[in-house]
Scaffold this active site. Structure first.
Site, PDB file in Angstrom:
ATOM      1  N   TYR A 252       0.826  -1.318  -0.120  1.00 56.39           N
ATOM      2  CA  TYR A 252       0.122   0.034   0.109  1.00 56.39           C
ATOM      3  C   TYR A 252       0.975   1.373  -0.012  1.00 56.39           C
ATOM      4  O   TYR A 252       0.486   2.132  -0.795  1.00 56.39           O
ATOM      5  CB  TYR A 252      -0.735  -0.059   1.322  1.00 56.39           C
ATOM      6  CG  TYR A 252      -1.667   1.372   1.292  1.00 56.39           C
ATOM      7  CD1 TYR A 252      -2.886   1.182   0.508  1.00 56.39           C
ATOM      8  CD2 TYR A 252      -1.541   2.150   2.175  1.00 56.39           C
ATOM      9  CE1 TYR A 252      -3.716   2.587   0.491  1.00 56.39           C
ATOM     10  CE2 TYR A 252      -2.535   3.177   2.335  1.00 56.39           C
ATOM     11  CZ  TYR A 252      -3.453   3.376   1.529  1.00 56.39           C
ATOM     12  OH  TYR A 252      -4.287   4.485   1.504  1.00 56.39           O
TER      13      TYR A 252
ATOM     14  N   LYS B 207       1.135   4.256  -3.114  1.00 57.06           N
ATOM     15  CA  LYS B 207       0.777   5.762  -2.883  1.00 57.06           C
ATOM     16  C   LYS B 207       2.096   6.617  -3.197  1.00 57.06           C
ATOM     17  O   LYS B 207       2.061   7.547  -3.704  1.00 57.06           O
ATOM     18  CB  LYS B 207       0.508   5.872  -1.461  1.00 57.06           C
ATOM     19  CG  LYS B 207      -1.147   5.494  -1.102  1.00 57.06           C
ATOM     20  CD  LYS B 207      -2.113   5.765  -2.126  1.00 57.06           C
ATOM     21  CE  LYS B 207      -3.515   5.530  -1.754  1.00 57.06           C
ATOM     22  NZ  LYS B 207      -4.352   5.767  -2.540  1.00 57.06           N
TER      23      LYS B 207
END
Ligand code: NAP
Length: 252
Positions: A175, A179
């Site tokens: 994750y 980003k």
């Protein structure tokens, strides 16, 4: 700030906004706040039924809200969504790339497989590229196109490099790096589009109570959506190629 007539309706203007992953959570609230500013909001949802339910909720609040089937990982579905927007509106003024997932691997790199990484990147990175490229011809027809990529401070390389900082004990490579890659995409689009009216920025919502984190976030969606909405509504003198939260600039 909401802009309402004395009939309780949001005062309509002519801007059209698309929010991906808008059937719940931060996406739905971002659509709600943009609608309250008078924009027509298209609620992207991979499940049309859930999108319709969400749009009906906003319409019942007096907002000009419409569902749009949009799975960001399905290029044919994305192309179809762009064709529908072109047919109905002829252009797009605001694109909020909000759809995102955490995946199922929550550990450091040695615990992840390439498939874990690929799954998260499919939505959080490749999906943003697919949607943005499909919508760019429509955004170029806007007088003042705005692209907002919903990122996260956990993707900031600067904050992660601080081993005494808030993310010292946090290492979810799938994750977080998705980003970081999204931040890189944000900068790359802003560079490509710097001679156009289109502004491209990353919004960092902060830890917000949604399904994504089992509602453990300490902020409400109303608070979490504020930065994306502000960046979506930037005036002509606003910045491009920045990463921001509700207190200002977030380091890349
Ligand atoms: P959420 O409640 O889980 O909502 C995620 C949304 O994305 C849902 O509408 C989901 O649709 C949609 N989505 C997932 N995969 C999709 C796909 N392939 N195509 C289209 N839509 C898809 O999470 P959230 O907290 O609101 O997250 C929204 C964004 O904020 C994400 O990008 C997230 O990374 C970011 N963010 C959240 C926080 C936080 O603390 N909550 C903090 C920083 C950044 P379904 O309902 O069909 O699954």
């Amino acid at each position: 700030m909401t802009d309402r007539t004395n009939h309780g309706q949001a005062r309509r203007e002519d801007r059209v906004a698309l929010v991906t992953g808008a059937n719940k959570g931060l996406g739905l609230e971002t659509a709600r706040q943009l609608g309250a500013h008078g924009l027509t909001v298209l609620l992207g949802a991979r499940d049309l039924g859930r999108g319709k339910q969400a749009a009906d909720t906003l319409a019942a609040e007096g907002l000009d809200a419409h569902p749009l089937q949009l799975d960001v990982t399905d290029p044919a579905c994305v192309a179809d969504a762009a064709a529908r927007i072109e047919e109905r509106y002829g252009r797009l003024d605001v694109l909020v790339n909000n759809a995102g997932i955490t995946g199922t691997c929550f550990g450091p790199p040695s615990t992840a497989t390439a498939e874990d990484l690929r799954e998260v990147y499919d939505t959080n990175v490749f999906g943003v590229l697919t949607v943005t490229n499909a919508m760019l011809p429509l955004l170029r027809r806007s007088r003042a196109g705005r692209i907002v990529n919903v990122s996260s401070t956990v993707g900031s390389l600067t904050l992660n490099a601080d081993l005494t900082g808030e993310f010292a004990g946090y290492n979810q490579v799938t994750y977080q790096s998705s980003k970081t890659a999204l931040n890189a995409l944000t900068l790359a689009y802003s560079k490509e589009l710097r001679d156009t009216p289109i502004k491209v920025n990353a919004a960092n919502p902060g830890f917000t109570a949604t399904d994504m984190n089992g509602h453990r976030g300490h902020q409400s969606v109303e608070q979490g959506a504020v930065t994306a909405v502000r960046l979506a509504l930037l005036g002509p003198d606003g910045p491009t190629g920045t990463s921001q939260d509700d207190t200002g600039t977030v380091p890349w």
